[in-house]
Design an enzyme around this catalytic site. Structure first.
Site, PDB file in Angstrom:
ATOM      1  N   ARG A  29      -2.956  -0.753   8.401  1.00  0.00           N
ATOM      2  CA  ARG A  29      -2.396   0.231   7.351  1.00  0.00           C
ATOM      3  C   ARG A  29      -3.541   1.017   6.792  1.00  0.00           C
ATOM      4  NH1 ARG A  29       2.035  -1.851   4.473  1.00  0.00           N
ATOM      5  NH2 ARG A  29       2.768  -1.312   6.370  1.00  0.00           N
TER       6      ARG A  29
ATOM      7  N   ARG B 189      -9.381  -2.272   6.900  1.00  0.00           N
ATOM      8  CA  ARG B 189      -8.970  -3.646   6.891  1.00  0.00           C
ATOM      9  C   ARG B 189      -7.854  -3.881   7.584  1.00  0.00           C
ATOM     10  NH1 ARG B 189      -8.497  -0.644   2.267  1.00  0.00           N
ATOM     11  NH2 ARG B 189      -7.025  -1.046   0.771  1.00  0.00           N
TER      12      ARG B 189
ATOM     13  N   CYS C 106       5.889 -21.540   7.156  1.00  0.00           N
ATOM     14  CA  CYS C 106       5.532 -21.520   5.776  1.00  0.00           C
ATOM     15  C   CYS C 106       5.915 -22.893   5.229  1.00  0.00           C
ATOM     16  CB  CYS C 106       6.267 -20.572   4.829  1.00  0.00           C
ATOM     17  SG  CYS C 106       5.397 -18.851   4.907  1.00  0.00           S
TER      18      CYS C 106
ATOM     19  N   ARG D 195       8.896 -10.651   3.509  1.00  0.00           N
ATOM     20  CA  ARG D 195       9.293 -10.821   5.244  1.00  0.00           C
ATOM     21  C   ARG D 195      10.187 -11.920   5.534  1.00  0.00           C
ATOM     22  NH1 ARG D 195       2.948 -11.399   5.286  1.00  0.00           N
ATOM     23  NH2 ARG D 195       2.312  -9.453   4.779  1.00  0.00           N
TER      24      ARG D 195
ATOM     25  N   ASP E 101       9.792  -6.050  -3.699  1.00  0.00           N
ATOM     26  CA  ASP E 101       9.800  -4.990  -2.773  1.00  0.00           C
ATOM     27  C   ASP E 101      11.255  -4.703  -2.446  1.00  0.00           C
ATOM     28  OD1 ASP E 101       7.169  -4.539  -1.957  1.00  0.00           O
ATOM     29  OD2 ASP E 101       7.169  -6.297  -0.836  1.00  0.00           O
TER      30      ASP E 101
ATOM     31  N   ASP F 106       4.485  -1.660  -3.549  1.00  0.00           N
ATOM     32  CA  ASP F 106       3.944  -1.438  -2.240  1.00  0.00           C
ATOM     33  C   ASP F 106       5.202  -0.274  -1.891  1.00  0.00           C
ATOM     34  OD1 ASP F 106       2.863  -1.612  -0.055  1.00  0.00           O
ATOM     35  OD2 ASP F 106       2.810  -3.902  -0.181  1.00  0.00           O
TER      36      ASP F 106
ATOM     37  N   LYS G 246       0.025   0.057  -1.290  1.00  0.00           N
ATOM     38  CA  LYS G 246      -0.072  -0.477  -2.557  1.00  0.00           C
ATOM     39  C   LYS G 246      -0.371   0.720  -3.534  1.00  0.00           C
ATOM     40  CE  LYS G 246      -0.902  -5.135  -1.503  1.00  0.00           C
ATOM     41  NZ  LYS G 246      -1.508  -5.002   0.066  1.00  0.00           N
TER      42      LYS G 246
HETATM   43  C1  LIG Z   1      -2.064  -5.592   0.677  1.00  0.00           C
HETATM   44  C2  LIG Z   1      -2.330  -5.282   2.290  1.00  0.00           C
HETATM   45  C3  LIG Z   1      -3.793  -5.204   2.527  1.00  0.00           C
HETATM   46  C4  LIG Z   1      -4.913  -5.548   1.436  1.00  0.00           C
HETATM   47  O1  LIG Z   1      -4.887  -4.605   0.373  1.00  0.00           O
HETATM   48  P1  LIG Z   1      -5.907  -4.860  -0.648  1.00  0.00           P
HETATM   49  O2  LIG Z   1      -5.604  -3.884  -1.955  1.00  0.00           O
HETATM   50  O3  LIG Z   1      -7.408  -4.601  -0.008  1.00  0.00           O
HETATM   51  O4  LIG Z   1      -5.891  -6.253  -1.131  1.00  0.00           O
HETATM   52  C5  LIG Z   1      -3.985  -4.840   3.842  1.00  0.00           C
HETATM   53  N1  LIG Z   1      -3.132  -4.378   4.656  1.00  0.00           N
HETATM   54  C6  LIG Z   1      -1.859  -4.616   4.470  1.00  0.00           C
HETATM   55  C7  LIG Z   1      -0.838  -4.017   5.219  1.00  0.00           C
HETATM   56  C8  LIG Z   1      -1.533  -4.730   3.018  1.00  0.00           C
HETATM   57  O5  LIG Z   1      -0.106  -5.046   2.619  1.00  0.00           O
END
Ligand SMILES: *Cc1c(COP(=O)(O)O)cnc(C)c1O
Length: 440
Positions: free
Chosen positions: A123, A127, A136, A145, A304, A341, A348
């Site tokens: 997204r 990262r 889990c 989820r 959420d 989110d 976020k």
């Molecule tokens: C939360 C999240 C992350 C990591 O977000 P950070 O703000 O870097 O901790 C990465 N990808 C997705 C899809 C997320 O929901």
């Protein structure tokens, strides 16, 4: 062995039976194997009787969103007032879970849509989330989820994981990989080690993060072996998921200490949950206890818009109230970032009370947590320079190799000197459509 267990732990173990002498209590696999998955067993172990009026609806709830709780986590429930117990509420369904509101969604964060490869949610620019496990130790009732829980309750085989790893290998912008799931720590050590070493062999992966709730619901999972294995893969960060101070027990403290001693920086993500922790005092207490155990409160999440979570949702104003009660009042490191989110993959979005009251060209007016209204004088001679991203001619020192080449995104486009964009316009307006027609 039995003697070292608390009374409740002894009662829980005795009711599970299984020729139990207590020696298995510290064995995480025993807890996974004996996770409670049906209501009669739950009633037996807790020695409670659920309201008969609810039982049919509870059963229906279980068919939609399955139940699974480790004996350890169950042993934290206060049976005297279980209906209001924060651990009970996170573990045992409420009939309200069957209520779905029009605003609730199957996949509110569009994680499945933002998935360019198996097991990957990509997204943000740099990262990815890597879903390495669908399993889990327990099923949190507030899971975002939920759609996946129990659906395919299996560990992805090596093939989809290899495809995910290939995607990361072939996507050099990915500098941060977040292992998530399910819970990555439900994989065995060897399998996890294989995933981590594959990721470590990729040069552009600068850091690895793991999200796990095992320190909360299955602290015995944090074994010496696991920790030794993890320590090979620094920089490695772990985020865990404590929601209430009652979850910080002797066993979970020991688990956190092992991880921290291995040099793994620890963070915590809390979900704001009605009836569980929607109280400034509880969140403050939680954050203080976390820091005491070397865990930095990272995010406080607004609940959420997933199906079946309506009864857990608080208004955003509750979160703001909690942030107001913390910022300035307590250790800055204890204060998490409160985030919502956004639906459809918006990601976020941080929200907090406003501290900036007004501005002139010379001054900024701010208020502090006590109600002090202060002015901050802006610099008189700030040499404002035009950034054309030509770092070669700039007096600021940046090694040109470290200058990242990417286009501005979003609001950044409007601010950047090197981007020509002067307005971001939504496309789904009548005005926009009319203009398109004119152009034809
Ligand atoms: C939360 C999240 C992350 C990591 O977000 P950070 O703000 O870097 O901790 C990465 N990808 C997705 C899809 C997320 O929901």
């Amino acid at each position: 062995m039995m003697k070292t267990l608390t009374n409740t732990q002894q009662q829980v173990t005795q009711r599970i039976g299984d020729h139990f002498d207590g020696s298995h209590w510290l064995d995480w696999r025993w807890h996974v194997k004996h996770a409670v998955r049906d209501l009669p067993t739950l009633e037996k172990i807790l020695d409670i009787k659920l309201p008969p009026a609810d039982s049919k609806r509870l059963q229906e709830t279980l068919e939609k969103f399955p139940l699974s709780v480790t004996p350890y986590y169950l042993s934290l429930i206060n049976r005297e007032d279980y209906i209001n117990d924060p651990v009970y509420k996170q573990s045992v369904p409420m009939p309200d879970e069957l209520i779905t509101l029009p605003c609730e969604m199957h996949d509110p964060l569009a994680e499945d849509k933002d998935s360019p490869a198996p097991c990957i949610t990509h997204r943000y620019p740099d990262r990815v989330l890597f879903h390495v496990s669908n399993v889990c130790a327990m099923y949190c009732r507030h899971c975002t989820r939920k759609r996946k829980v129990g659906d395919h309750d299996f560990i992805p085989g090596r093939d989809p994981l290899k495809a995910g790893i290939e995607y990361i290998r072939n996507t050099p912008v990915v500098r941060d990989v977040l292992l998530s799931g399910g819970d990555p720590f439900l994989l065995n050590d060897d399998y996890l080690e294989w995933i981590l070493s594959e990721l470590r062999s990729i040069d552009h992966v600068e850091m690895i993060r793991i999200g796990t709730r095992t320190p909360v619901v299955l602290p015995y999972r944090i074994t010496d072996n696991l920790v030794k294995m993890l320590a090979q893969f620094h920089p490695l960060f772990i985020n865990t998921h404590f929601n209430h101070p009652r979850e910080i027990t002797k066993a979970s403290r020991a688990a956190l200490a092992k991880l921290a001693d291995a040099g793994i920086p620890l963070g915590n993500q809390t979900v704001l949950l009605a009836g569980v922790n929607d109280c400034p005092r509880i969140i403050r207490e939680l954050c203080h206890r976390l820091l005491q155990n070397r865990v930095k409160p990272y995010y406080l999440y607004q609940c959420d818009l997933s199906e079946g979570l309506n009864h857990f949702r608080t208004p955003v104003s509750k979160g703001i109230e909690i942030m107001e009660s913390m910022i300035g009042h307590t250790t800055g490191m204890a204060v998490p970032t409160y985030v919502i989110d956004a639906p459809e993959g918006g990601g976020k979005i941080p929200v907090m009370p406003s501290y900036m009251i007004s501005m002139s060209t010379n001054k900024v007016v701010l208020r502090n947590y006590e109600g002090v209204i202060a002015s901050y004088e802006e610099p008189h001679s700030y040499e404002n320079y035009f950034c054309d991203r030509n770092c070669k001619d700039c007096h600021l020192q940046l090694n040109l190799q470290s200058a990242e080449e990417r286009n501005a995104v979003g609001i950044e486009k409007l601010l950047a000197d090197y981007d020509e964009t002067i307005v971001l316009t939504p496309e789904n307006t009548d005005r926009h459509d009319r203009r398109d027609d004119e152009m034809v």
